[in-house]
Design an enzyme around this catalytic site. Structure first.
Site, PDB file in Angstrom:
ATOM      1  N   LEU A  28       0.869  -1.380   0.348  1.00 39.23           N
ATOM      2  CA  LEU A  28      -0.151   0.171   0.065  1.00 39.23           C
ATOM      3  C   LEU A  28       1.255   1.295  -0.045  1.00 39.23           C
ATOM      4  O   LEU A  28       1.824   1.687   1.046  1.00 39.23           O
ATOM      5  CB  LEU A  28      -0.962  -0.646   1.692  1.00 39.23           C
ATOM      6  CG  LEU A  28      -2.355  -1.389   1.045  1.00 39.23           C
ATOM      7  CD1 LEU A  28      -2.671  -1.401   2.631  1.00 39.23           C
ATOM      8  CD2 LEU A  28      -2.725  -1.329   0.061  1.00 39.23           C
ATOM      9  N   PRO A  29       1.182   1.330  -1.282  1.00 40.79           N
ATOM     10  CA  PRO A  29       2.384   2.323  -1.535  1.00 40.79           C
ATOM     11  C   PRO A  29       1.822   4.091  -0.969  1.00 40.79           C
ATOM     12  O   PRO A  29       2.092   4.787  -1.312  1.00 40.79           O
ATOM     13  CB  PRO A  29       2.298   2.661  -3.301  1.00 40.79           C
ATOM     14  CG  PRO A  29       0.998   2.381  -3.297  1.00 40.79           C
ATOM     15  CD  PRO A  29       0.485   1.822  -2.793  1.00 40.79           C
ATOM     16  N   CYS A  30       2.706   3.914   1.059  1.00 41.87           N
ATOM     17  CA  CYS A  30       2.307   5.077   1.221  1.00 41.87           C
ATOM     18  C   CYS A  30       3.681   6.125   0.490  1.00 41.87           C
ATOM     19  O   CYS A  30       4.027   6.858   0.536  1.00 41.87           O
ATOM     20  CB  CYS A  30       2.156   5.151   3.272  1.00 41.87           C
ATOM     21  SG  CYS A  30       3.759   4.200   3.251  1.00 41.87           S
ATOM     22  N   HIS A  31       5.268   5.315   0.088  1.00 35.31           N
ATOM     23  CA  HIS A  31       6.059   5.978  -0.373  1.00 35.31           C
ATOM     24  C   HIS A  31       5.546   7.064  -1.454  1.00 35.31           C
ATOM     25  O   HIS A  31       6.378   8.181  -1.826  1.00 35.31           O
ATOM     26  CB  HIS A  31       6.952   5.374  -0.927  1.00 35.31           C
ATOM     27  CG  HIS A  31       7.302   4.302  -2.091  1.00 35.31           C
ATOM     28  ND1 HIS A  31       5.719   3.408  -1.793  1.00 35.31           N
ATOM     29  CD2 HIS A  31       6.768   5.078  -3.494  1.00 35.31           C
ATOM     30  CE1 HIS A  31       5.687   2.889  -2.705  1.00 35.31           C
ATOM     31  NE2 HIS A  31       6.225   3.375  -3.947  1.00 35.31           N
ATOM     32  N   ARG A  32       4.505   6.834  -2.172  1.00 34.52           N
ATOM     33  CA  ARG A  32       4.259   8.043  -2.995  1.00 34.52           C
ATOM     34  C   ARG A  32       3.466   9.031  -2.050  1.00 34.52           C
ATOM     35  O   ARG A  32       3.190   9.833  -3.288  1.00 34.52           O
ATOM     36  CB  ARG A  32       3.101   6.796  -4.225  1.00 34.52           C
ATOM     37  CG  ARG A  32       3.747   5.825  -4.943  1.00 34.52           C
ATOM     38  CD  ARG A  32       2.587   4.863  -5.533  1.00 34.52           C
ATOM     39  NE  ARG A  32       3.706   4.195  -6.333  1.00 34.52           N
ATOM     40  CZ  ARG A  32       2.811   3.314  -6.701  1.00 34.52           C
ATOM     41  NH1 ARG A  32       1.155   3.080  -6.665  1.00 34.52           N
ATOM     42  NH2 ARG A  32       3.417   2.078  -7.127  1.00 34.52           N
TER      43      ARG A  32
END
Length: 193
Positions: A163-167
């Site tokens: 779940l790409p919170c780095h984006r």
């Protein structure tokens, strides 16, 4: 004088394997985990029978701390069982090698509830190679004024990478903080660029 017999590593591995098999058969294995060596350092993957429940950064969070958190919040019945996480480990490796853009895994979202759960489940809508500000994510989940709460949800995301919170980045152009560390976030953004 009593002495404890020495047990070699091969015997310990065999006993551990039997324990995992028995626990799986009797329903006593609630959380399986494995540690994957990656370009971001060691990653702790943990899964329940429902799906992947936690991705932890060994270098910044610590393997023991991740497992203690899972034990306290999901179940104390946690065992190293790498085979149960083969598909997750493979997909993480493919993603970090630039061969996968979307994860196709069953997820257990029991560690992401309420508003935080709404935020982290919306994160895959930020496409691979793209970014969105905390404010845009707040608007995306229908709470445009909840920018700080979005930041907290990203900071406590139990399934980073997947779940790409780095984006999610700051509106002023800064990258913001990341559970895996600022360098890991930079590396992930560069990987997807």
């Amino acid at each position: 004088m009593s002495t404890t017999p020495h047990v070699d590593a091969e015997t310990m591995d065999r006993l551990h394997s039997r324990l995992v098999t028995r626990a799986g058969r009797t329903g006593d294995l609630d959380v399986a985990y494995r540690v994957v060596d990656s370009r971001l350092g060691p990653l702790v993957l943990a899964a329940t029978p429902r799906g992947l429940v936690r991705v932890g950064f060994g270098a910044t969070e610590g393997e023991e701390a991740v497992l203690a958190d899972v034990s306290a919040r999901v179940s104390p019945r946690v065992l190293r069982s790498p085979g149960r996480l083969d598909i997750a480990a493979q997909q993480v490796e493919e993603y970090l090698d630039g061969r996968r853009e979307v994860f196709e895994l069953a997820l257990d979202l029991s560690l992401a509830t309420g508003f935080r759960g709404e935020v982290v489940t919306a994160l895959p809508r930020i496409g691979y190679g793209r970014t969105a500000s905390y404010g845009k994510v707040a608007a995306l989940v229908g709470r445009p004024r909840a920018v700080r709460a979005v930041g907290t949800a990203c900071a406590t995301n139990p399934l980073p990478l997947v779940l790409p919170c780095h984006r999610v980045v700051r509106s002023d152009g800064g990258i913001g903080r990341y559970r895996g560390g600022e360098q890991a976030k930079r590396d992930l953004l560069a990987l997807e660029a």
